[in-house]
Write an enzyme that holds these catalytic residues in place. Structure first.
Site, mmCIF file in Angstrom:
data_model
loop_
_atom_site.group_PDB
_atom_site.id
_atom_site.type_symbol
_atom_site.label_atom_id
_atom_site.label_comp_id
_atom_site.label_asym_id
_atom_site.label_seq_id
_atom_site.Cartn_x
_atom_site.Cartn_y
_atom_site.Cartn_z
ATOM 1 N N HIS A 78 0.812 -1.220 0.000
ATOM 2 C CA HIS A 78 0.000 0.000 0.000
ATOM 3 C C HIS A 78 0.848 1.274 0.000
ATOM 4 O O HIS A 78 0.347 2.355 -0.280
ATOM 5 C CB HIS A 78 -0.982 0.001 1.179
ATOM 6 N N ASP A 108 -0.280 -7.307 0.970
ATOM 7 C CA ASP A 108 0.371 -6.072 1.420
ATOM 8 C C ASP A 108 1.884 -6.197 1.529
ATOM 9 O O ASP A 108 2.487 -5.756 2.512
ATOM 10 C CB ASP A 108 -0.219 -5.572 2.745
ATOM 11 N N SER A 186 4.810 1.608 8.025
ATOM 12 C CA SER A 186 4.391 0.614 7.034
ATOM 13 C C SER A 186 5.530 0.244 6.091
ATOM 14 O O SER A 186 6.208 1.110 5.534
ATOM 15 C CB SER A 186 3.222 1.157 6.211
#
Length: 344
Positions: A78, A108, A186
């Protein structure tokens, strides 16, 4: 006899004094692996706020980790899926362009290729996440809220199997952890106390918007299988699955379709001519960008509600070679159309 007893006592005392080798201090492990951790800076097109309905270039930020001497970087899908430009920043401040090699939104995880290696590059080693147990201490390095190379420490809280955490990331095994994760983490690595990568940070669950002790990290074994053991593929599409009532609202000629929300520059999606949405809307409680194409078929394989078609399509496309033709069927302005291109 007395001499024999004394010798036995000495042996016992010596055995008792032999301590196990001391574990490497966390501060030293951190220093050893920190140079392999990177900041992933992106720009991507987004809908501007307001009535203009214009696409504007917006900056993005995540984390990643260098895993090989040939310049491969693991991060979260993402972070880079629809990025137009990607720059990787190393600990010494050096900035190096990168491109997406492979990306799997349903797990992901993504793999980047650096344009070149920095001087004295250090890469981290992928560990065996199957050996990681609940309760083990782990640490994460990343750029939470832009604060680069931040260390957080915690434990493995649980091991979550596929389809048990978040419906949008249905193909991944996760570690749940209480090590602090915030926006910017992330794509960053989670290490065991030996300095091996055991996971790639994905997301957190929070009601407040801040960290509440529930972070989720894709296991290193899952990342390895998807990114290193399969043929690479990157679509460059950010899409939203239309099923059930939403499929009827959009008048789909079949039970399911993929609404194109965003398209990355220099991607397969841009090359074939897919158009992203241009208008923000809330439909059936879902915030969507509408007005773009809706994917109905790829290589004659229809998009299906079960999401199994997504896996089949990805496998089909990943095995195509240079010069092969790709065909998609879309719904555009209420009419079915076919688009095609050839792999460079």
């Amino acid at each position: 006899m007395r001499t024999r007893i004394l010798m036995m006592l000495v042996g016992v005392l010596l055995a008792g004094s032999a301590a196990p080798a001391a574990a490497e201090p966390l501060s030293q492990v951190f220093k050893r692996v920190n140079n392999a951790v990177v900041v992933v800076r992106t720009t991507q097109k987004q809908m501007a706020a307001g009535p203009e309905r214009q696409l504007v270039s917006m900056p993005g930020l995540g984390s990643g980790v260098l895993i090989s001497a040939d310049g491969k970087v693991m991060t979260a899908s993402h972070v880079v899926q629809i990025a137009d430009d990607i720059t990787v920043e190393f600990l010494n401040g050096e900035l190096i362009p990168a491109k997406v090699v492979s990306s799997e939104p349903t797990a992901d995880v993504a793999l980047l290729q650096l344009a070149r290696l920095p001087a004295n590059a250090v890469f981290a080693t992928l560990g065996d996440s199957e050996k990681v147990e609940v309760g083990e201490e782990v640490f994460i390095i990343g750029a939470p809220l832009g604060l680069t190379h931040t260390l957080t420490v915690g434990h493995i809280s649980a091991h979550r199997n596929q389809n048990t955490v978040y419906s949008g990331i249905s193909r991944s095994d996760f570690f749940q952890t209480d090590a602090a994760i915030n926006p910017g983490n992330s794509g960053g690595p989670m290490f065991n106390m030996q300095g091996q990568i055991v996971g790639i940070v994905s997301h957190m669950l929070s009601k407040s918007g801040g960290f509440e002790g529930m972070g989720f990290v894709v296991t290193s074994d899952m990342a390895r299988r998807i990114l290193l053991e399969r043929s690479p593929f990157w679509s460059g599409i950010h899409g939203y699955m239309l099923i059930g009532e939403l499929a009827r609202v959009f008048n789909l000629p079949q039970p399911a379709g993929l609404l194109v929300q965003g398209v990355a520059s220099k991607s397969f999606a841009e090359q074939i001519g897919l158009r992203p949405g241009t208008l923000r809307a809330i439909i059936e409680g879902e915030a969507l960008i509408i007005g773009g194409d809706i994917l109905l078929e790829v290589q004659g394989i229809p998009i299906m509600e079960s999401k199994k078609s997504t896996k089949v399509i990805r496998e089909e496309l990943s095995h195509l070679r240079s010069g092969a033709e790709i065909k998609v069927t879309i719904l555009r302005d209420g009419k079915k159309q076919e688009l095609s291109t050839r792999i460079p």
